[in-house]
Motif scaffolding. Structure first.
Motif, PDB file in Angstrom:
ATOM      1  N   LEU A 237      31.700  38.177  41.098  1.00 14.13           N
ATOM      2  CA  LEU A 237      30.846  39.016  40.262  1.00 14.13           C
ATOM      3  C   LEU A 237      31.567  39.495  39.010  1.00 14.13           C
ATOM      4  O   LEU A 237      30.936  39.946  38.056  1.00 14.13           O
ATOM      5  CB  LEU A 237      30.357  40.226  41.058  1.00 14.13           C
ATOM      6  CG  LEU A 237      29.532  39.950  42.313  1.00 14.13           C
ATOM      7  CD1 LEU A 237      29.004  41.259  42.882  1.00 14.13           C
ATOM      8  CD2 LEU A 237      28.388  38.994  42.010  1.00 14.13           C
ATOM      9  N   GLY A 238      32.883  39.412  39.037  1.00 12.52           N
ATOM     10  CA  GLY A 238      33.660  39.847  37.881  1.00 12.52           C
ATOM     11  C   GLY A 238      35.132  39.646  38.101  1.00 12.52           C
ATOM     12  O   GLY A 238      35.600  39.482  39.233  1.00 12.52           O
ATOM     13  N   LEU A 239      35.879  39.636  37.005  1.00 17.37           N
ATOM     14  CA  LEU A 239      37.336  39.536  37.022  1.00 17.37           C
ATOM     15  C   LEU A 239      37.843  40.699  36.181  1.00 17.37           C
ATOM     16  O   LEU A 239      37.621  40.736  34.965  1.00 17.37           O
ATOM     17  CB  LEU A 239      37.801  38.200  36.427  1.00 17.37           C
ATOM     18  CG  LEU A 239      37.255  36.941  37.105  1.00 17.37           C
ATOM     19  CD1 LEU A 239      37.548  35.705  36.243  1.00 17.37           C
ATOM     20  CD2 LEU A 239      37.861  36.770  38.489  1.00 17.37           C
ATOM     21  N   VAL A 240      38.496  41.670  36.817  1.00 17.98           N
ATOM     22  CA  VAL A 240      38.850  42.896  36.108  1.00 17.98           C
ATOM     23  C   VAL A 240      40.317  43.252  36.289  1.00 17.98           C
ATOM     24  O   VAL A 240      40.977  42.811  37.228  1.00 17.98           O
ATOM     25  CB  VAL A 240      37.988  44.084  36.598  1.00 17.98           C
ATOM     26  CG1 VAL A 240      36.508  43.783  36.432  1.00 17.98           C
ATOM     27  CG2 VAL A 240      38.310  44.438  38.046  1.00 17.98           C
ATOM     28  N   ASP A 241      40.793  44.062  35.362  1.00 19.46           N
ATOM     29  CA  ASP A 241      42.093  44.703  35.480  1.00 19.46           C
ATOM     30  C   ASP A 241      41.827  46.045  36.144  1.00 19.46           C
ATOM     31  O   ASP A 241      41.212  46.936  35.546  1.00 19.46           O
ATOM     32  CB  ASP A 241      42.709  44.894  34.097  1.00 19.46           C
ATOM     33  CG  ASP A 241      44.057  45.603  34.137  1.00 19.46           C
ATOM     34  OD1 ASP A 241      44.452  46.063  35.237  1.00 19.46           O
ATOM     35  OD2 ASP A 241      44.707  45.702  33.092  1.00 19.46           O
ATOM     36  N   ALA A 242      42.254  46.187  37.382  1.00 21.05           N
ATOM     37  CA  ALA A 242      41.940  47.382  38.154  1.00 21.05           C
ATOM     38  C   ALA A 242      42.468  48.660  37.514  1.00 21.05           C
ATOM     39  O   ALA A 242      41.977  49.755  37.798  1.00 21.05           O
ATOM     40  CB  ALA A 242      42.486  47.250  39.581  1.00 21.05           C
ATOM     41  N   GLY A 243      43.458  48.523  36.649  1.00 26.29           N
ATOM     42  CA  GLY A 243      44.012  49.701  35.997  1.00 26.29           C
ATOM     43  C   GLY A 243      43.126  50.259  34.906  1.00 26.29           C
ATOM     44  O   GLY A 243      43.292  51.402  34.476  1.00 26.29           O
TER      45      GLY A 243
ATOM     46  N   THR B 194      29.608  44.561  44.359  1.00 29.53           N
ATOM     47  CA  THR B 194      30.860  44.020  44.897  1.00 29.53           C
ATOM     48  C   THR B 194      31.118  44.576  46.292  1.00 29.53           C
ATOM     49  O   THR B 194      31.069  45.781  46.508  1.00 29.53           O
ATOM     50  CB  THR B 194      32.051  44.387  43.992  1.00 29.53           C
ATOM     51  OG1 THR B 194      31.848  43.829  42.682  1.00 29.53           O
ATOM     52  CG2 THR B 194      33.351  43.840  44.562  1.00 29.53           C
ATOM     53  N   THR B 195      31.350  43.682  47.243  1.00 34.28           N
ATOM     54  CA  THR B 195      31.661  44.100  48.609  1.00 34.28           C
ATOM     55  C   THR B 195      33.090  43.755  49.003  1.00 34.28           C
ATOM     56  O   THR B 195      33.635  44.358  49.929  1.00 34.28           O
ATOM     57  CB  THR B 195      30.707  43.430  49.617  1.00 34.28           C
ATOM     58  OG1 THR B 195      30.811  41.998  49.494  1.00 34.28           O
ATOM     59  CG2 THR B 195      29.260  43.851  49.362  1.00 34.28           C
ATOM     60  N   ASP B 196      33.679  42.797  48.295  1.00 29.06           N
ATOM     61  CA  ASP B 196      35.021  42.341  48.648  1.00 29.06           C
ATOM     62  C   ASP B 196      35.895  42.181  47.411  1.00 29.06           C
ATOM     63  O   ASP B 196      36.105  41.065  46.918  1.00 29.06           O
ATOM     64  CB  ASP B 196      34.953  41.001  49.394  1.00 29.06           C
ATOM     65  CG  ASP B 196      34.294  41.118  50.746  1.00 29.06           C
ATOM     66  OD1 ASP B 196      34.998  41.411  51.720  1.00 29.06           O
ATOM     67  OD2 ASP B 196      33.058  40.920  50.808  1.00 29.06           O
ATOM     68  N   PRO B 197      36.440  43.284  46.883  1.00 27.86           N
ATOM     69  CA  PRO B 197      37.389  43.140  45.780  1.00 27.86           C
ATOM     70  C   PRO B 197      38.724  42.618  46.311  1.00 27.86           C
ATOM     71  O   PRO B 197      39.228  43.112  47.312  1.00 27.86           O
ATOM     72  CB  PRO B 197      37.514  44.573  45.244  1.00 27.86           C
ATOM     73  CG  PRO B 197      37.183  45.442  46.411  1.00 27.86           C
ATOM     74  CD  PRO B 197      36.182  44.687  47.246  1.00 27.86           C
TER      75      PRO B 197
ATOM     76  N   THR C 178      42.165  41.507  39.667  1.00 25.23           N
ATOM     77  CA  THR C 178      41.255  41.701  40.785  1.00 25.23           C
ATOM     78  C   THR C 178      40.035  40.800  40.649  1.00 25.23           C
ATOM     79  O   THR C 178      39.424  40.723  39.566  1.00 25.23           O
ATOM     80  CB  THR C 178      40.776  43.168  40.871  1.00 25.23           C
ATOM     81  OG1 THR C 178      41.911  44.028  41.005  1.00 25.23           O
ATOM     82  CG2 THR C 178      39.857  43.380  42.054  1.00 25.23           C
ATOM     83  N   VAL C 179      39.721  40.089  41.727  1.00 25.38           N
ATOM     84  CA  VAL C 179      38.509  39.279  41.792  1.00 25.38           C
ATOM     85  C   VAL C 179      37.455  40.099  42.535  1.00 25.38           C
ATOM     86  O   VAL C 179      37.661  40.498  43.679  1.00 25.38           O
ATOM     87  CB  VAL C 179      38.764  37.944  42.508  1.00 25.38           C
ATOM     88  CG1 VAL C 179      37.454  37.171  42.679  1.00 25.38           C
ATOM     89  CG2 VAL C 179      39.780  37.111  41.763  1.00 25.38           C
ATOM     90  N   CYS C 180      36.350  40.376  41.877  1.00 21.43           N
ATOM     91  CA  CYS C 180      35.272  41.166  42.474  1.00 21.43           C
ATOM     92  C   CYS C 180      34.280  40.210  43.125  1.00 21.43           C
ATOM     93  O   CYS C 180      33.595  39.446  42.424  1.00 21.43           O
ATOM     94  CB  CYS C 180      34.573  41.999  41.419  1.00 21.43           C
ATOM     95  SG  CYS C 180      35.692  43.011  40.413  1.00 21.43           S
ATOM     96  N   GLY C 181      34.200  40.218  44.464  1.00 23.76           N
ATOM     97  CA  GLY C 181      33.368  39.252  45.154  1.00 23.76           C
ATOM     98  C   GLY C 181      32.372  39.854  46.118  1.00 23.76           C
ATOM     99  O   GLY C 181      32.456  41.016  46.502  1.00 23.76           O
ATOM    100  N   ARG C 182      31.428  39.034  46.487  1.00 23.04           N
ATOM    101  CA  ARG C 182      30.473  39.372  47.557  1.00 23.04           C
ATOM    102  C   ARG C 182      30.061  38.055  48.204  1.00 23.04           C
ATOM    103  O   ARG C 182      30.264  36.958  47.637  1.00 23.04           O
ATOM    104  CB  ARG C 182      29.243  40.082  47.009  1.00 23.04           C
ATOM    105  CG  ARG C 182      28.372  39.269  46.078  1.00 23.04           C
ATOM    106  CD  ARG C 182      27.045  39.955  45.826  1.00 23.04           C
ATOM    107  NE  ARG C 182      26.233  39.244  44.839  1.00 23.04           N
ATOM    108  CZ  ARG C 182      25.482  38.166  45.093  1.00 23.04           C
ATOM    109  NH1 ARG C 182      25.473  37.659  46.325  1.00 23.04           N
ATOM    110  NH2 ARG C 182      24.784  37.589  44.154  1.00 23.04           N
ATOM    111  N   GLU C 183      29.428  38.135  49.342  1.00 18.54           N
ATOM    112  CA  GLU C 183      28.970  36.923  50.004  1.00 18.54           C
ATOM    113  C   GLU C 183      27.873  36.265  49.164  1.00 18.54           C
ATOM    114  O   GLU C 183      27.022  36.952  48.600  1.00 18.54           O
ATOM    115  CB  GLU C 183      28.424  37.236  51.401  1.00 18.54           C
ATOM    116  CG  GLU C 183      29.521  37.691  52.377  1.00 18.54           C
ATOM    117  CD  GLU C 183      28.969  37.832  53.789  1.00 18.54           C
ATOM    118  OE1 GLU C 183      27.770  37.523  54.001  1.00 18.54           O
ATOM    119  OE2 GLU C 183      29.737  38.265  54.659  1.00 18.54           O
TER     120      GLU C 183
END
Length: 226
Positions: A190-196, A204-207, A220-225
């Protein structure tokens, strides 16, 4: 790995000289590491390291005598420098295989170049200290983000190839796969972010926090099923 000398007595007057020696050693090691990166010593097996094919360099007459590539230019394999060389072609030439979507700055850190979605091939343009474009080595000046002229587009979101982008699918180990092959335990990006500095988008259910890679614009890869 820290390197420690054996037990010894050192005069404070000698510390500056030792420090200069240590700095010189660190700089030398840094130069060797950069050369190792640039000449292909990396194995590319890090998490989220899926990338399009990358050539050592590209040649061509785009941009007049400067040889600069521009968005919209076309290119294809250079038969004299196969398999890693590319050169410019007219877009109607049967030897042309890709069109440049975007021209980005070059970098000795491949992970620092994030081409736009739809990029099928990434080509590094390298030049030496003069004006000649070299088949390999030299200073990276530009990065050509290219899209295939054919109907084969592994860089499209969800297609399973290219750089990792929003809309792709990955395994639990962050290995990119085609979304139509995703199964239980796999995730959609769902997204690719800099967590900082940013949060994962809603849904997102599984970062997944990645190991550190110098130059990569996200951690961080922001993922979900799917």
């Amino acid at each position: 790995m820290a390197v420690q000398d054996g037990p010894h007595q050192a005069s404070p007057r000698k510390e500056p000289g030792c420090l200069r020696g240590l700095v010189a050693l660190v700089v030398f090691v840094g130069i060797i590491y950069a050369i190792w990166w640039f000449t292909g010593g990396r194995d590319g097996d890090d998490e989220a390291s899926s990338t399009p094919s990358v050539s050592a360099s590209a040649t061509g007459d785009r941009g007049g005598s400067s040889g600069e590539w521009k968005a919209g230019d076309c290119g294809g394999p250079d038969p004299d420098r196969a398999p890693d060389g590319y050169e410019a072609y007219d877009c109607g030439d049967p030897d042309a295989t890709f069109r440049a979507l975007k021209i980005m700055d070059g970098s000795i850190l491949p992970a620092a170049v994030q081409c736009p979605a739809g990029t099928d091939v990434i080509i590094e343009v390298s030049m030496n200290s003069g004006s000649d474009v070299k088949p390999s080595g030299g200073i990276p000046t530009d990065t050509v983000c290219g899209r295939n002229l054919s109907g084969d587009h592994p860089g499209d979101a969800g297609a399973g190839g290219g750089q990792l982008v929003k809309g792709d699918c990955v395994t639990a180990d962050v290995e990119e796969i085609a979304c139509d092959q995703a199964g239980p335990g796999d995730l959609k990006v769902l997204g690719l972010v800099d967590a900082g500095s940013a949060r994962c988008p809603s849904g997102t259910t599984d970062p997944i926090r990645l190991t550190i890679v110098v130059g990569r614009p996200y951690d961080t890869v922001c993922g979900r099923e799917p």
